[in-house]
Write an enzyme that holds these catalytic residues in place. Structure first.
Site, mmCIF file in Angstrom:
data_model
loop_
_atom_site.group_PDB
_atom_site.id
_atom_site.type_symbol
_atom_site.label_atom_id
_atom_site.label_comp_id
_atom_site.label_asym_id
_atom_site.label_seq_id
_atom_site.Cartn_x
_atom_site.Cartn_y
_atom_site.Cartn_z
ATOM 1 N N CYS A 158 -4.339 -1.417 -2.042
ATOM 2 C CA CYS A 158 -4.605 -0.067 -2.275
ATOM 3 C C CYS A 158 -5.554 0.007 -3.574
ATOM 4 O O CYS A 158 -4.991 -0.429 -4.654
ATOM 5 C CB CYS A 158 -2.948 0.412 -2.571
ATOM 6 N N CYS A 194 -11.255 2.819 -0.489
ATOM 7 C CA CYS A 194 -9.483 3.028 -0.252
ATOM 8 C C CYS A 194 -9.262 2.203 0.941
ATOM 9 O O CYS A 194 -10.304 2.369 2.130
ATOM 10 C CB CYS A 194 -9.742 4.370 0.076
ATOM 11 N N HIS A 208 -7.354 2.906 3.496
ATOM 12 C CA HIS A 208 -7.363 3.591 4.758
ATOM 13 C C HIS A 208 -8.610 3.840 5.499
ATOM 14 O O HIS A 208 -8.560 4.009 6.750
ATOM 15 C CB HIS A 208 -6.688 5.005 4.423
ATOM 16 N N GLU A 222 -2.492 9.366 7.846
ATOM 17 C CA GLU A 222 -1.135 9.089 8.012
ATOM 18 C C GLU A 222 -0.415 10.041 8.864
ATOM 19 O O GLU A 222 0.557 9.478 9.533
ATOM 20 C CB GLU A 222 -0.431 9.164 6.561
ATOM 21 N N ASP A 263 0.891 -1.212 -0.054
ATOM 22 C CA ASP A 263 0.042 -0.173 0.014
ATOM 23 C C ASP A 263 0.881 1.292 0.089
ATOM 24 O O ASP A 263 2.155 1.222 0.287
ATOM 25 C CB ASP A 263 -1.001 -0.012 1.037
ATOM 26 N N SER A 264 0.179 2.302 -0.185
ATOM 27 C CA SER A 264 1.106 3.601 -0.280
ATOM 28 C C SER A 264 1.204 3.859 1.242
ATOM 29 O O SER A 264 2.112 5.006 1.541
ATOM 30 C CB SER A 264 0.073 4.828 -0.913
HETATM 31 N N1 DGL Z 1 -4.921 2.899 0.664
HETATM 32 C C1 DGL Z 1 -4.811 3.554 -0.546
HETATM 33 C C2 DGL Z 1 -6.150 3.186 -1.438
HETATM 34 O O1 DGL Z 1 -6.770 2.256 -0.900
HETATM 35 C C3 DGL Z 1 -4.682 5.149 -0.330
HETATM 36 C C4 DGL Z 1 -4.234 6.167 -1.224
HETATM 37 C C5 DGL Z 1 -3.511 7.060 -1.143
HETATM 38 O O2 DGL Z 1 -2.306 6.949 -0.912
HETATM 39 O O3 DGL Z 1 -3.813 8.093 -1.513
HETATM 40 O O4 DGL Z 1 -6.605 3.943 -2.290
#
Ligand code: DGL
Length: 270
Positions: free
Chosen positions: A70, A194, A196, A162, A7-8
């Site tokens: 992600c 998402c 998150h 974050e 993931d990011s």
């Molecule tokens: N968890 C990522 C997603 O599902 C996050 C994206 C982000 O870094 O903006 O889209």
């Protein structure tokens, strides 16, 4: 026999936790690209390059199969990776399809023509890049007809998570839900598109009200991975150890992850 989860940043931990609960024997290597988060405000080339770099790092850990936990990477990069970049002996799977299969009452591999489904009005909450890609609507159109989707780009929520700012994240969720409800006053279902967002799922449910069914991906992805590995055990890589890696500051990322997941997590530098 390790599987990689990418993931990011912190969001993919919601998926990793569900996989670990579902398949406790499976070693998992997590990579959070916290140095470059959020992806949701980046362009498609940028997301493609960062995602390829992250997946390559997970191959070095003996993970031949990587889950893109992600939506932004799944929406903006996965198709291009599969078509132009991925070697034959590796697999990268996204998080979109299991969710859409659940929403459209389908089992894996059911490629029959699109049909009417129970739910008609769906609210999609996702990052600006995921919303702009229209990947959700594209995948849905392969499977269902007559479903009205209203998408809300939720700017700022990933950043707030974050940063560890739960109060800001919850306030932003309330204002994004309100904005969506101005365009679709009575959604029947809401998709948290998402990874998150499950970290603030209670705020989504509160703002949407108790009658809206909120779909989040973690459990669905865990079930779908188990099913995939039964069919394709050759993609269980050579790795044997579970690890948490980050491109960011391991101390800081460990603290935020522990705060949100409410159990202790130790990250190492990627
Ligand atoms: N968890 C990522 C997603 O599902 C996050 C994206 C982000 O870094 O903006 O889209």
């Amino acid at each position: 026999m390790a599987v990689g989860v990418f993931d990011s940043g912190l969001g993919g931990l919601t998926v990793l936790d569900a996989i670990a609960a579902h398949s406790p024997e499976l070693p998992l290597v997590y990579l959070g690209d916290n140095k470059h988060t959020p992806y949701g405000v980046r362009d498609a080339d940028d997301i493609f390059n960062l995602t390829c770099a992250g997946v390559t790092r997970l191959w070095e850990e003996g993970c031949d199969l990587v889950i893109l936990a992600c939506n932004t990477a799944s929406a903006a990069a996965l198709k291009r990776m599969q078509e132009t970049w991925l070697p034959k002996d590796k697999r990268v799977l996204g998080v979109f399809v299991p969710m859409i299969e659940a929403l459209t009452e389908r089992r894996w591999g059911d490629n029959s023509p699109p049909r009417e489904v129970e739910v008609k009005h769906v609210a999609l909450f996702a990052t600006p890049a995921t919303v702009a890609s229209r990947a959700f609507q594209r995948e849905l159109a392969f499977r269902a007809i007559g479903v009205d989707v209203e998408a809300q780009p939720c700017g700022g929520v990933v950043d707030a998570i974050e940063q560890g700012d739960e109060i800001l994240a919850e306030a932003l969720v309330a204002s994004h839900v309100e904005a969506l409800k101005r365009r679709m006053p009575h959604p029947e279902a809401a998709i948290l598109g998402c990874t998150h967002y499950p970290l603030v799922q209670a705020a989504f449910q509160k703002a949407l009200g108790p009658d809206v069914k909120v779909y989040s991906q973690a459990q669905l992805v865990a079930e779908s991975l188990e099913d995939y590995l039964k069919r394709r055990p050759e993609f269980l890589g050579e790795g044997t150890q579970s690890r948490y890696l980050t491109t960011g500051d391991p101390e800081r990322v460990s603290g935020k992850a522990t705060q949100f997941l409410r159990h202790s997590i130790r990250f190492e530098s990627a």
